[in-house]
Every structure is written in C-alpha cells, then in structure tokens.
Design a protein around this motif. Sequence first.
Motif, PDB file in Angstrom:
ATOM      1  N   SER A  16     -14.468 -34.693   0.766  1.00  0.00           N
ATOM      2  CA  SER A  16     -14.650 -33.239   0.734  1.00  0.00           C
ATOM      3  C   SER A  16     -16.067 -32.878   0.279  1.00  0.00           C
ATOM      4  N   LEU A  17     -16.579 -33.631  -0.690  1.00  0.00           N
ATOM      5  CA  LEU A  17     -17.871 -33.307  -1.294  1.00  0.00           C
ATOM      6  C   LEU A  17     -19.057 -33.672  -0.406  1.00  0.00           C
ATOM      7  N   LEU A  18     -18.802 -34.467   0.645  1.00  0.00           N
ATOM      8  CA  LEU A  18     -19.891 -34.891   1.541  1.00  0.00           C
ATOM      9  C   LEU A  18     -20.674 -33.719   2.125  1.00  0.00           C
ATOM     10  N   VAL A  19     -20.064 -32.546   2.132  1.00  0.00           N
ATOM     11  CA  VAL A  19     -20.738 -31.371   2.695  1.00  0.00           C
ATOM     12  C   VAL A  19     -22.122 -31.161   2.073  1.00  0.00           C
ATOM     13  N   CYS A  20     -22.312 -31.670   0.859  1.00  0.00           N
ATOM     14  CA  CYS A  20     -23.610 -31.507   0.187  1.00  0.00           C
ATOM     15  C   CYS A  20     -24.727 -32.232   0.936  1.00  0.00           C
ATOM     16  N   LYS A  21     -24.361 -33.113   1.867  1.00  0.00           N
ATOM     17  CA  LYS A  21     -25.381 -33.802   2.671  1.00  0.00           C
ATOM     18  C   LYS A  21     -25.909 -32.887   3.783  1.00  0.00           C
ATOM     19  N   TYR A  51     -16.088 -31.321   9.526  1.00  0.00           N
ATOM     20  CA  TYR A  51     -16.093 -32.723   9.090  1.00  0.00           C
ATOM     21  C   TYR A  51     -15.520 -33.553  10.237  1.00  0.00           C
ATOM     22  N   LYS A  52     -16.338 -34.453  10.775  1.00  0.00           N
ATOM     23  CA  LYS A  52     -15.915 -35.229  11.939  1.00  0.00           C
ATOM     24  C   LYS A  52     -16.074 -36.721  11.686  1.00  0.00           C
ATOM     25  N   GLY A  53     -15.460 -37.517  12.561  1.00  0.00           N
ATOM     26  CA  GLY A  53     -15.559 -38.979  12.443  1.00  0.00           C
ATOM     27  C   GLY A  53     -16.847 -39.493  13.049  1.00  0.00           C
ATOM     28  N   ALA A  54     -16.872 -40.803  13.330  1.00  0.00           N
ATOM     29  CA  ALA A  54     -18.114 -41.433  13.774  1.00  0.00           C
ATOM     30  C   ALA A  54     -18.436 -41.093  15.225  1.00  0.00           C
ATOM     31  N   ASN A  88     -19.543 -37.712  10.442  1.00  0.00           N
ATOM     32  CA  ASN A  88     -20.553 -36.808  10.966  1.00  0.00           C
ATOM     33  C   ASN A  88     -20.193 -35.403  10.520  1.00  0.00           C
ATOM     34  N   LEU A  89     -21.177 -34.737   9.949  1.00  0.00           N
ATOM     35  CA  LEU A  89     -20.977 -33.346   9.551  1.00  0.00           C
ATOM     36  C   LEU A  89     -21.698 -32.492  10.586  1.00  0.00           C
ATOM     37  N   VAL A  90     -20.937 -31.660  11.279  1.00  0.00           N
ATOM     38  CA  VAL A  90     -21.535 -30.829  12.319  1.00  0.00           C
ATOM     39  C   VAL A  90     -21.808 -29.456  11.722  1.00  0.00           C
ATOM     40  N   ALA A  91     -23.095 -29.118  11.613  1.00  0.00           N
ATOM     41  CA  ALA A  91     -23.475 -27.837  10.999  1.00  0.00           C
ATOM     42  C   ALA A  91     -23.848 -26.839  12.082  1.00  0.00           C
ATOM     43  N   LEU A  92     -23.192 -25.692  12.048  1.00  0.00           N
ATOM     44  CA  LEU A  92     -23.459 -24.611  12.994  1.00  0.00           C
ATOM     45  C   LEU A  92     -24.030 -23.424  12.226  1.00  0.00           C
ATOM     46  N   HIS A  93     -24.858 -22.653  12.895  1.00  0.00           N
ATOM     47  CA  HIS A  93     -25.531 -21.531  12.228  1.00  0.00           C
ATOM     48  C   HIS A  93     -25.330 -20.270  13.053  1.00  0.00           C
ATOM     49  N   ARG A  94     -25.035 -19.178  12.372  1.00  0.00           N
ATOM     50  CA  ARG A  94     -25.049 -17.880  13.066  1.00  0.00           C
ATOM     51  C   ARG A  94     -26.357 -17.192  12.699  1.00  0.00           C
ATOM     52  N   PRO A  95     -27.252 -17.006  13.672  1.00  0.00           N
ATOM     53  CA  PRO A  95     -28.527 -16.372  13.350  1.00  0.00           C
ATOM     54  C   PRO A  95     -28.305 -14.972  12.774  1.00  0.00           C
ATOM     55  N   PRO A  96     -29.182 -14.518  11.877  1.00  0.00           N
ATOM     56  CA  PRO A  96     -29.017 -13.183  11.314  1.00  0.00           C
ATOM     57  C   PRO A  96     -28.997 -12.176  12.464  1.00  0.00           C
TER      58      PRO A  96
END
Length: 235
Positions: free
Chosen positions: A65-70, A177-180, A216-224
């Motif tokens: 759960s804490l891996l998100v800090c990466k 939060y995803k696998g390899a 693999n942590l997939v990070a998505l962004h919503r632009p302002p």
Amino acid sequence: MSTTDGRTCDGARLAEGCETLGIPLTPEALSRFLGLGELLYEANAAVNLTRVPVGDYIELHCLDSLLVCKAIDMRRVRTVMDLGCGAGFPGIPLKIMWPHLRVVLVDSTLKKLRFAEEACGKLGLGGIRVVHGRAEERIGELVYKSDLVVARAVAPMARLVPWLAPYIKPGGRAVAYKGADIEDEMRAAEPVIRRSSLELEAVVPAALPGSGIVRNLVALHRPPGATSAATRTRR
Ligand code: SAH
C-alpha cells in the motif's frame, strides 16, 4: 501473530521495509499497522476479507500500500479516495502513515466496508469516511474532490480509468497499483485515458521490500482546468 510458514507478523520487517522506501515509521504508526493486522485476521476467520496469508500481511498489505510514495509526494496530498478499497487497502495504511490525509474509502461490497469502518474506529483513526457504492454510478458528492485517487486490484485500466476519472480534482492525480506485466493493458487504456481528459504521467516500477515482487504504479494526471464530458454537470 504467528504463521504456519514460521514468519511472524512483528514490526521489524515493516520498519525495515519502510526504511527501504525512505518513509520512517513512527511507533504510533507501527502499533496501528500491527493492530490492523490483528483485526483483519481475526475478522477474516468469519468473513472473507482477504486471501493474503497472515505471514505476508506486512509485505502484501502494508508495504505494498505504501509503495505509492514512489510515484507521489504524499506530503503534498490532502484528500485521497480509495476506489474499491475492499477491507481498506491501500487507504487505511496511507492514513496510518500520513495522518494529515483525509481519506474516503469507497467499495460496492458492504461487508468489507463495514470491517474497514470498524477497524478505523478501533484504531482511533479520524478523518476517514466510508462510502458504499459503485464508482461508475457517479457518487455526486465525491466528484472532483480528491487530490489523489488510488485503486489496487480493482479492474483492468480500460475499465478502471472511466470509474476513477470523475473523482480527480483538476490538477490532481490517480495511481493504479499494477503488476509487472502491463503493456497490453496500457495499450488498451490509451484512448480511454485521452477520452477521460487525463494524461498518463508516469509508469513507475517499484520493488516491494522483503519480496521479489516488482509492481508498476500507473500515475495519471488531470491537468488544471480539464474536465471531461463524463464529469461535466448538465445544466
Ligand atoms: N483494494 C483492495 C480490494 C481489492 S478487491 C485490495 O487491494 O485489497 C476489489 C474490490 O473492488 C472489491 O472489494 C470490490 O467490491 C470492489 N469493486 C469492484 N468494482 C467496483 C466498482 N465499480 N465500484 C466500487 N467498488 C468496486
């Protein structure tokens, strides 16, 4: 807590893992993580809450759960929504580790959510709300409210992205939060990400301490300023 494979759910592995992740563990957080484990496995004997064996609780529930800090600087996040939290993962560990967060736990399965709510009460964790519902049914009061939406083991990206997109604040993020092995999943999700007015910010590989597992942590962004057809309010 003892386990059949001889591993003990004590705090040393957790403290070591947190050290490796660069997020030192306070004694209060340690005691809450262990308390959460006890409550989870006690309840799991009667209600099916998790398939993770107790001997892997530290790695597969807490550290994972804490891996998100990466992927995200959690000190800059204020509001988190955990979509499909199940018994409370990753949402409860995030609140234990970063107590300044305001967390909303969302799930469609009431018995898991009830456990999460009771556990937070027993652990003295304030600032956590639980909301029972299906993400795609657009939980109005939560739309555009979260700096960060997290989801672990909920659905493939192409299905997950439209579920989580409405809840991300403009300027905010989501982390799945995803696998390899996620190449095919990501290819299928590309047009869906675009249609949801989100941008793929990064796919961050992260080694889970104390195991051979790479996530693999997939990070998505919503632009302002970006809103999507799916999330605009009809007039
Ligand atoms: N995130 C938790 C639970 C994973 S199991 C963990 O990693 O341990 C997936 C959870 O997502 C289940 O509890 C299920 O009830 C929930 N879920 C699946 N689809 C959902 C949806 N559309 N809306 C809300 N919850 C959903």
